[in-house]
Design an enzyme around this catalytic site. Structure first.
Site, PDB file in Angstrom:
ATOM      1  N   HIS A  15     -24.875  -8.432  27.688  1.00  0.00           N
ATOM      2  CA  HIS A  15     -23.824  -7.494  27.302  1.00  0.00           C
ATOM      3  C   HIS A  15     -22.864  -8.228  26.372  1.00  0.00           C
ATOM      4  O   HIS A  15     -23.087  -9.419  26.044  1.00  0.00           O
ATOM      5  CB  HIS A  15     -23.126  -6.938  28.538  1.00  0.00           C
ATOM      6  CG  HIS A  15     -22.696  -7.998  29.515  1.00  0.00           C
ATOM      7  ND1 HIS A  15     -21.736  -8.942  29.214  1.00  0.00           N
ATOM      8  CD2 HIS A  15     -23.113  -8.287  30.775  1.00  0.00           C
ATOM      9  CE1 HIS A  15     -21.553  -9.743  30.244  1.00  0.00           C
ATOM     10  NE2 HIS A  15     -22.394  -9.377  31.207  1.00  0.00           N
ATOM     11  N   HIS A  18     -21.807 -11.889  27.217  1.00  0.00           N
ATOM     12  CA  HIS A  18     -22.763 -12.928  26.816  1.00  0.00           C
ATOM     13  C   HIS A  18     -22.699 -13.159  25.308  1.00  0.00           C
ATOM     14  O   HIS A  18     -22.729 -14.293  24.825  1.00  0.00           O
ATOM     15  CB  HIS A  18     -24.194 -12.504  27.157  1.00  0.00           C
ATOM     16  CG  HIS A  18     -24.468 -12.307  28.614  1.00  0.00           C
ATOM     17  ND1 HIS A  18     -24.721 -11.064  29.150  1.00  0.00           N
ATOM     18  CD2 HIS A  18     -24.543 -13.190  29.644  1.00  0.00           C
ATOM     19  CE1 HIS A  18     -24.969 -11.193  30.454  1.00  0.00           C
ATOM     20  NE2 HIS A  18     -24.853 -12.465  30.783  1.00  0.00           N
TER      21      HIS A  18
HETATM   22  P1  AMP Z   1     -24.945 -14.529  33.755  1.00  0.00           P
HETATM   23  O1  AMP Z   1     -26.024 -13.962  32.898  1.00  0.00           O
HETATM   24  O2  AMP Z   1     -24.260 -13.533  34.621  1.00  0.00           O
HETATM   25  O3  AMP Z   1     -25.382 -15.766  34.506  1.00  0.00           O
HETATM   26  O4  AMP Z   1     -23.830 -15.018  32.750  1.00  0.00           O
HETATM   27  C1  AMP Z   1     -24.132 -15.944  31.733  1.00  0.00           C
HETATM   28  C2  AMP Z   1     -22.857 -16.472  31.160  1.00  0.00           C
HETATM   29  O5  AMP Z   1     -22.098 -15.380  30.614  1.00  0.00           O
HETATM   30  C3  AMP Z   1     -21.967 -17.136  32.215  1.00  0.00           C
HETATM   31  O6  AMP Z   1     -21.362 -18.284  31.658  1.00  0.00           O
HETATM   32  C4  AMP Z   1     -20.962 -16.057  32.515  1.00  0.00           C
HETATM   33  O7  AMP Z   1     -19.735 -16.559  32.988  1.00  0.00           O
HETATM   34  C5  AMP Z   1     -20.798 -15.405  31.157  1.00  0.00           C
HETATM   35  N1  AMP Z   1     -20.257 -14.054  31.283  1.00  0.00           N
HETATM   36  C6  AMP Z   1     -20.676 -13.078  32.135  1.00  0.00           C
HETATM   37  N2  AMP Z   1     -19.906 -11.980  32.017  1.00  0.00           N
HETATM   38  C7  AMP Z   1     -18.971 -12.266  31.089  1.00  0.00           C
HETATM   39  C8  AMP Z   1     -17.880 -11.529  30.515  1.00  0.00           C
HETATM   40  N3  AMP Z   1     -17.590 -10.296  30.889  1.00  0.00           N
HETATM   41  N4  AMP Z   1     -17.131 -12.139  29.565  1.00  0.00           N
HETATM   42  C9  AMP Z   1     -17.411 -13.415  29.185  1.00  0.00           C
HETATM   43  N5  AMP Z   1     -18.423 -14.148  29.671  1.00  0.00           N
HETATM   44  C10 AMP Z   1     -19.188 -13.585  30.607  1.00  0.00           C
END
Ligand code: AMP
Length: 260
Positions: A15, A18
């Site tokens: 999203h 990311h």
């Molecule tokens: P995930 O796919 O949930 O493991 O997230 C991958 C990376 O994206 C991690 O470093 C998360 O902290 C970051 N992330 C997830 N959601 C958000 C968001 N809404 N804003 C900024 N970074 C995010």
């Protein structure tokens, strides 16, 4: 900027949050790599590992459009081959909050991130502030184990009603999605109290609880006002502080936070 290699680790179902990490990496690095891996080791037995969305084709297109040079999509067998038995445990900072609610979660996170750092050897790695304790755990691991990588924490990207973007938001039904905005309202109310001069931890935590209770669909797991480096609860703010919470809306577990 010359020659720098940036890494954005993800679990896919990408999203705008990311993509903001990708954008930041692109602006600072010559080459950008990303990983997509739904890491079984960071899910508890009763959690959503199998249900977690995996729209791989779409994710790859988004990363390509975002200018990512290299994507690794390992299988669980590649990441954890037979007889795998070496784990990274970051101790104190992993214990409270998410660590308490999700035993073993940060051991899974730290281990997979260590493996990704060894596989990609990035100069810089980008993580979201959305997962504030994860960021603290990774920063600690990098210092403790001398990983030659700079960690950048990036601001949380939100929907127009304040809900932090998350791959898990797709689990929410219509009413639940509306209700989910209460997390940001609760964080914002506590932040407003702080701005008005409140430094007492109990009062700020109580304010978050008060607002969360106004939403009948929200079931509180924890609220916290903690030191953003150690994740220890604060009695009184005297420096930087992290407001955070975990809330269930129906079957979906949401986390969010704000830095004061
Ligand atoms: P995930 O796919 O949930 O493991 O997230 C991958 C990376 O994206 C991690 O470093 C998360 O902290 C970051 N992330 C997830 N959601 C958000 C968001 N809404 N804003 C900024 N970074 C995010």
């Amino acid at each position: 900027m010359t020659g720098l290699f940036g890494l954005v680790p993800t679990m896919g179902a990408l999203h705008a949050g990311h993509l903001s990490l990708v954008e930041r990496a692109k602006s600072e690095c010559k080459y950008v790599g990303a990983s997509i891996f739904v890491n079984p080791a960071q899910f508890g037995p009763a959690e959503d590992f199998s249900a977690y969305p995996r729209p791989l084709q779409r994710d790859l297109e988004l990363l390509e459009k975002g200018g990512v040079d290299l994507v690794w999509v390992p299988t669980p067998e590649e990441m954890y081959p037979a007889r795998f038995q070496s784990w990274v445990t970051v101790e104190e900072v992993s214990r409270p909050l998410e660590g308490k609610s999700r035993p073993g979660h940060f051991r899974g996170v730290a281990t997979v991130v260590a493996k990704l750092f060894n596989a990609f050897t990035p100069d810089i790695a980008y993580f979201g502030q959305k997962d504030a304790q994860q960021l603290a755990v990774i920063r600690r691991m990098v210092r403790d184990l001398n990983f030659p990588v700079k960690i950048i924490g990036c601001p949380t990207v939100r929907e127009s009603d304040g809900l932090a973007m998350s791959s898990r938001n797709t689990y929410l039904g219509r009413e639940e999605r509306k209700a989910a905005a209460v997390l940001f309202r609760a964080l914002s109310a506590a932040k407003a109290l702080h701005t008005a001069g409140e430094l007492n931890g109990d009062k700020l935590r109580a304010e978050m609880r008060r607002v969360l209770q106004t939403e009948p669909l929200a079931v509180l797991e924890y609220v916290s006002l903690a030191d953003p480096e150690t994740m220890n609860e604060l009695e009184k703010i005297d420096g930087s502080a992290l407001l955070s919470m975990a809330v269930r809306i129906g079957k979906t577990r949401l986390i969010d936070n704000l830095i004061l």
